[in-house]
Motif scaffolding. Sequence first.
Motif, short mmCIF file in Angstrom:
data_model
loop_
_atom_site.label_atom_id
_atom_site.label_comp_id
_atom_site.label_asym_id
_atom_site.label_seq_id
_atom_site.Cartn_x
_atom_site.Cartn_y
_atom_site.Cartn_z
N THR A 1 32.24 32.98 50.15
CA THR A 1 32.38 31.71 51.08
C THR A 1 33.13 30.52 50.68
N GLN A 2 32.88 30.32 49.18
CA GLN A 2 33.70 29.14 48.83
C GLN A 2 35.11 29.61 48.29
N GLU A 3 36.13 28.90 48.56
CA GLU A 3 37.52 29.43 48.21
C GLU A 3 37.54 29.57 46.52
N LEU A 4 38.64 30.03 46.23
CA LEU A 4 38.98 30.35 44.90
C LEU A 4 39.31 29.06 44.23
N GLN A 5 38.81 28.96 42.77
CA GLN A 5 39.45 27.67 42.25
C GLN A 5 40.28 28.12 41.06
N LEU A 6 41.36 27.65 41.29
CA LEU A 6 42.23 27.91 40.07
C LEU A 6 41.88 27.06 38.87
N GLY A 7 41.89 27.73 37.76
CA GLY A 7 41.48 27.21 36.53
C GLY A 7 40.04 27.36 36.09
N LYS A 8 39.12 27.91 37.14
CA LYS A 8 37.74 28.01 36.86
C LYS A 8 37.63 29.06 36.06
N THR A 9 36.67 29.24 35.30
CA THR A 9 36.40 30.52 34.45
C THR A 9 35.14 31.32 35.26
N TYR A 10 35.92 32.51 35.50
CA TYR A 10 34.96 33.72 36.05
C TYR A 10 34.74 34.77 34.96
N ILE A 11 33.81 35.53 35.37
CA ILE A 11 33.63 36.69 34.54
C ILE A 11 34.22 37.95 35.40
N LEU A 12 35.18 38.77 34.62
CA LEU A 12 35.95 39.93 35.16
C LEU A 12 35.11 41.20 34.55
N GLN A 13 34.46 41.72 35.38
CA GLN A 13 33.73 43.05 35.01
C GLN A 13 34.71 44.15 35.34
N HIS A 14 34.93 45.00 34.14
CA HIS A 14 35.81 46.11 34.12
C HIS A 14 35.13 47.43 33.89
N ARG A 15 34.27 47.82 34.86
CA ARG A 15 33.24 49.10 34.56
C ARG A 15 32.42 48.20 33.76
N PHE A 16 32.06 48.96 32.24
CA PHE A 16 31.25 48.58 31.25
C PHE A 16 31.77 47.07 30.36
N PHE B 1 53.97 38.50 53.16
CA PHE B 1 53.38 37.55 52.08
C PHE B 1 53.82 36.17 51.93
N LEU B 2 53.17 35.26 52.13
CA LEU B 2 53.49 33.72 52.09
C LEU B 2 53.14 32.96 50.87
N ASP B 3 53.87 31.99 50.71
CA ASP B 3 53.56 31.12 49.69
C ASP B 3 52.22 30.31 49.99
N SER B 4 51.27 30.21 49.23
CA SER B 4 49.81 29.50 49.52
C SER B 4 49.14 28.78 48.25
N SER B 5 48.57 27.95 48.58
CA SER B 5 47.67 27.02 47.41
C SER B 5 46.36 27.42 47.25
N LYS B 6 45.94 28.16 48.27
CA LYS B 6 44.30 28.44 48.25
C LYS B 6 44.18 29.90 48.71
N VAL B 7 42.94 30.31 48.45
CA VAL B 7 42.64 31.57 48.76
C VAL B 7 41.03 31.53 49.36
N GLU B 8 40.78 31.92 50.61
CA GLU B 8 39.43 31.97 51.05
C GLU B 8 38.88 33.36 51.52
N LEU B 9 37.54 33.18 52.15
CA LEU B 9 36.95 34.47 52.31
C LEU B 9 37.82 35.49 53.14
N ASN B 10 38.07 36.72 52.73
CA ASN B 10 38.53 37.74 53.13
C ASN B 10 40.07 37.78 53.23
N ASP B 11 40.61 36.54 52.55
CA ASP B 11 41.93 36.65 51.86
C ASP B 11 42.39 37.69 51.11
#
Length: 411
Positions: free
Chosen positions: A322-337, A358-368
Amino acid sequence: MQTLKFITAGNVDDGKSTLIGRLLYDSNSISTDHLGVLASKNEIGQDTIDLALITDGLRAEREQGITIDVAYKYFATQRRKFIIADSPGHHQYTRNMITAASVSDLIILLVDIRKGITQQTKRHGLIASLMGIKNVIVALNKIDLENYSENKYNQVKQDFEDLKNQLGFLSVNYIPISALNGDNIVEKSLNTPWYTGKPLLEILETIDIDKQDQNNARFQVQLIIRPQTPEHLDYRGYAGAVLSGEYKKGDSVRILPSNLTANIIKIEKDLALVDKAVATDNIILHFDSDLDISRGDTIYVDNQKAPLISNTISSWLSWLDTQELQLGKTYILQHRFHSVRVKVTAIEKKWDINTLEFLDSSKVELNDIAKVSLQTNQALHFDSFLDNPKTGNAILIDETSFNTVGALMFL
């Protein structure tokens, strides 16, 4: 006997659960005790048989008359076994649909023929395509409410024909149905003499899903087994599932990220020794030398194409939070194990549900759904999703809340 895994998707109230209930009911695939649910006076106060109760098992779903979670059902005919995933129609539950689509061979896109192709139809079609599904059945439901009109059927069929090339499906079957009345579900309906195709069940039984695994051998270590008992002091095995391809006793393999090589001297499966293991087998591998191998390491046959290895990755992203993607924020990428820390460095383009562009955009929100660039703190070993879906996908996790916030399909 071959097993077909398929998913049903569509808008809320298009009749997905009713369709599955009708399919199971008319093919005599409901157990005797389950038939008790379909009493003439059911728990939500209706006087007619409510076929949707077969799949809408959650109490909240029964009370609201919608599907929230993914409901799985299993049945078989003389020709084939089936696993059905009934996915939710509400757009806020798109994440559940992605989960089901990732393991399905085929999708049934249910369309209320009165409403035609909707935004949610397009969204579900694109997600199915991104998740590697190449076979689709477009079930045009509630044809009875249009007086079994051939013209209406052809009109909606043409609307989807205009979309299908953009979605990349290999085969598309169209069927006019009434899930409530059973038209063209198990038997051809006399109400649609103009329809020359097969009923739904026959298509499911006969459609070609021969996907003999031609992918390169991939195995990711889930567990290192070293029993601490006197009789097993020299035992060292590496457990996991064969993701694709096959492994044979005597194969020379390479381990990533160490890039070391070894030979397979023993393969265990179901507490027995075997000479070969293939995709989906859960096995334990033994090598001719003791190596420093960790959980999440990738093992592949040395004379085959190696996985991609990179810190910079381009990927499709389906955003689930529900919170939009934050560029530059650190996430965990889980690739199986295997997990690494990652930042999304750029949003390259975002899919417009209305125009299928597909269009240019500066944000990604829920279900995008967007194409993004990723930067990991350690090199990831992976394959393109189109080359190998089993090793070409991952999830993004918020490292603060530990919520799953995104689904990735590597390019």
